[in-house]
Design an enzyme around this catalytic site. Sequence first.
Site, PDB file in Angstrom:
ATOM      1  N   CYS A 164       0.812  -1.219   0.000  1.00  0.00           N
ATOM      2  CA  CYS A 164       0.000   0.000   0.000  1.00  0.00           C
ATOM      3  C   CYS A 164       0.849   1.274   0.000  1.00  0.00           C
ATOM      4  CB  CYS A 164      -0.949   0.010   1.186  1.00  0.00           C
ATOM      5  SG  CYS A 164      -2.067  -1.388   1.193  1.00  0.00           S
TER       6      CYS A 164
ATOM      7  N   HIS B  96      -3.249   7.260   2.737  1.00  0.00           N
ATOM      8  CA  HIS B  96      -3.672   5.968   2.187  1.00  0.00           C
ATOM      9  C   HIS B  96      -5.056   5.646   2.736  1.00  0.00           C
ATOM     10  CE1 HIS B  96      -4.004   1.879   1.104  1.00  0.00           C
ATOM     11  NE2 HIS B  96      -3.700   1.391   2.291  1.00  0.00           N
TER      12      HIS B  96
ATOM     13  N   ASN C   2     -10.100  -0.238   0.501  1.00  0.00           N
ATOM     14  CA  ASN C   2      -8.642  -0.115   0.416  1.00  0.00           C
ATOM     15  C   ASN C   2      -8.180  -0.666  -0.946  1.00  0.00           C
ATOM     16  OD1 ASN C   2      -5.873  -0.407   0.631  1.00  0.00           O
ATOM     17  ND2 ASN C   2      -5.916  -1.297   2.685  1.00  0.00           N
TER      18      ASN C   2
HETATM   19  N1  COA Z   1     -18.250  -8.620  10.235  1.00  0.00           N
HETATM   20  C1  COA Z   1     -18.604  -8.914  11.485  1.00  0.00           C
HETATM   21  N2  COA Z   1     -17.719  -9.275  12.421  1.00  0.00           N
HETATM   22  C2  COA Z   1     -16.438  -9.322  12.079  1.00  0.00           C
HETATM   23  C3  COA Z   1     -15.987  -9.004  10.789  1.00  0.00           C
HETATM   24  C4  COA Z   1     -16.964  -8.653   9.840  1.00  0.00           C
HETATM   25  N3  COA Z   1     -16.639  -8.318   8.576  1.00  0.00           N
HETATM   26  N4  COA Z   1     -14.663  -9.132  10.744  1.00  0.00           N
HETATM   27  C5  COA Z   1     -14.262  -9.517  11.972  1.00  0.00           C
HETATM   28  N5  COA Z   1     -15.342  -9.630  12.774  1.00  0.00           N
HETATM   29  C6  COA Z   1     -15.377 -10.000  14.179  1.00  0.00           C
HETATM   30  C7  COA Z   1     -14.169 -10.763  14.625  1.00  0.00           C
HETATM   31  O1  COA Z   1     -14.319 -12.123  14.312  1.00  0.00           O
HETATM   32  C8  COA Z   1     -14.187 -10.506  16.119  1.00  0.00           C
HETATM   33  O2  COA Z   1     -15.085 -11.402  16.685  1.00  0.00           O
HETATM   34  P1  COA Z   1     -14.709 -12.124  18.082  1.00  0.00           P
HETATM   35  O3  COA Z   1     -14.493 -10.993  19.064  1.00  0.00           O
HETATM   36  O4  COA Z   1     -15.923 -12.946  18.352  1.00  0.00           O
HETATM   37  O5  COA Z   1     -13.469 -12.893  17.796  1.00  0.00           O
HETATM   38  C9  COA Z   1     -14.808  -9.123  16.229  1.00  0.00           C
HETATM   39  O6  COA Z   1     -15.391  -8.832  14.960  1.00  0.00           O
HETATM   40  C10 COA Z   1     -13.866  -8.018  16.609  1.00  0.00           C
HETATM   41  O7  COA Z   1     -12.708  -8.157  15.877  1.00  0.00           O
HETATM   42  P2  COA Z   1     -11.598  -7.074  16.031  1.00  0.00           P
HETATM   43  O8  COA Z   1     -10.403  -7.546  15.268  1.00  0.00           O
HETATM   44  O9  COA Z   1     -11.425  -6.627  17.436  1.00  0.00           O
HETATM   45  O10 COA Z   1     -12.261  -5.836  15.278  1.00  0.00           O
HETATM   46  P3  COA Z   1     -11.634  -4.436  15.099  1.00  0.00           P
HETATM   47  O11 COA Z   1     -12.428  -3.433  15.805  1.00  0.00           O
HETATM   48  O12 COA Z   1     -10.138  -4.435  15.328  1.00  0.00           O
HETATM   49  O13 COA Z   1     -11.816  -4.219  13.529  1.00  0.00           O
HETATM   50  C11 COA Z   1     -10.584  -4.361  11.476  1.00  0.00           C
HETATM   51  C12 COA Z   1     -11.246  -5.136  12.610  1.00  0.00           C
HETATM   52  C13 COA Z   1      -9.985  -5.364  10.493  1.00  0.00           C
HETATM   53  C14 COA Z   1     -11.641  -3.531  10.772  1.00  0.00           C
HETATM   54  C15 COA Z   1      -9.509  -3.437  12.070  1.00  0.00           C
HETATM   55  O14 COA Z   1      -8.662  -4.178  12.911  1.00  0.00           O
HETATM   56  C16 COA Z   1      -8.695  -2.749  11.014  1.00  0.00           C
HETATM   57  O15 COA Z   1      -9.181  -1.948  10.266  1.00  0.00           O
HETATM   58  N6  COA Z   1      -7.382  -3.065  10.947  1.00  0.00           N
HETATM   59  C17 COA Z   1      -6.515  -2.471   9.944  1.00  0.00           C
HETATM   60  C18 COA Z   1      -6.660  -3.215   8.665  1.00  0.00           C
HETATM   61  C19 COA Z   1      -6.034  -2.492   7.521  1.00  0.00           C
HETATM   62  O16 COA Z   1      -6.314  -1.336   7.289  1.00  0.00           O
HETATM   63  N7  COA Z   1      -5.186  -3.200   6.760  1.00  0.00           N
HETATM   64  C20 COA Z   1      -4.546  -2.682   5.607  1.00  0.00           C
HETATM   65  C21 COA Z   1      -3.409  -1.800   5.975  1.00  0.00           C
HETATM   66  S1  COA Z   1      -2.658  -1.171   4.550  1.00  0.00           S
END
Ligand code: COA
Length: 332
Positions: free
Chosen positions: A117, A258, A288
């Site tokens: 990215c 980004h 993204n």
């Molecule tokens: N729909 C519903 N629930 C979902 C889900 C979805 N699409 N994806 C994950 N979950 C669940 C998980 O399984 C977890 O459940 P559990 O607690 O029973 O295990 C719960 O949601 C919480 O997961 P968590 O990882 O704490 O969520 P979060 O608030 O951190 O959000 C992301 C997850 C991926 C949105 C967040 O971590 C994020 O944006 N990270 C950066 C990713 C990114 O930008 N990557 C590219 C960088 S260039």
Amino acid sequence: MTRLAPGVIISGTGSYAPSRIVTNDEISAQLDTTDEWIRSRTGIKERRIAGDDESTSFMGAEAAKSAMDSAGVSASDIDLIIVATLSPDMLFPSTASLIQTQLGLRKITSFDLSAACSGFIYALEVVSNMMRSDAYQHALIIGSEKISSILDWEDRSTCVLFGDGAGAVVLSKTDDTSAGIIDSYTGNDGAKPELLCLPGGGSACPPTIDSLAQRKHFLKMNGREIFRIAVRWMEQSAVIMLERHGLKPEDISLIIPHQANLRIIHALARSIKIPKEKLFVNVERYGNTSAASIPIALHEARQKGCIQSGDYVLLVAFGAGLTWGSTLIKWH
Ligand code: COA
């Protein structure tokens, strides 16, 4: 880290978006997720998904044509092409090589750059430095991604976050040294590649029945950890650039981060104390798009009149590697 001499401007911008829009509701119909979860965690409402006939090279070539139109140059004026992508048409030859041919060009320098990215920021640094030699007058930097081809559509924690598309800029050398690409900063910490990677398909894990069964040919990510590190390095990348040039956040007219996640973008705004109005955001419509995200956003920002002559524009990125970086531009 490199300080670039001015005299290289972004003379044109362009983009290409596949026509197919996939909403959160459409994904929720197939997968255990909801529009509310995706919006509240990421800010994403919809993304574009490329069709079978829209390869990474095709989208990149279309974005390049749009950027060349905007710059008022023709393909024959281009002497260098760099494509930033993590979803190339093939491992080799390069997507740049394929795009060069689609633009009707032969015998120029073209290659792909792998920084996920952050690829567009890395490419700006590489191309700006290359253009300081006498060899190049007009260069194309293209960020193009068909990430849908490497997403696990059964993994709700990753597939909802990404989208396809391409953005491009033409860089041109100019005698005016008062504006242009002022400076570039890039970094990489490769200690934890597993945080965001595509494990299969390379020489370490060639395709086998087992690797397919273990879904190793799809993007893997530790979202929580990536979120934490992304905020830190996006902030650092912005602060380092401001400090290097004695600028305050209020001196910057527009930050184009980004477009990974609205919460990451807002955390960046809070940490460097810049009002949200100075951030360009379109993640809600694209998700993204990795290396394509900043050039798509830059093109839209110009189309919307958000960038004026004399403005300081700051680009900030973070990605797999883990890579990060920033580019400071004084718009011509
Ligand atoms: N729909 C519903 N629930 C979902 C889900 C979805 N699409 N994806 C994950 N979950 C669940 C998980 O399984 C977890 O459940 P559990 O607690 O029973 O295990 C719960 O949601 C919480 O997961 P968590 O990882 O704490 O969520 P979060 O608030 O951190 O959000 C992301 C997850 C991926 C949105 C967040 O971590 C994020 O944006 N990270 C950066 C990713 C990114 O930008 N990557 C590219 C960088 S260039």
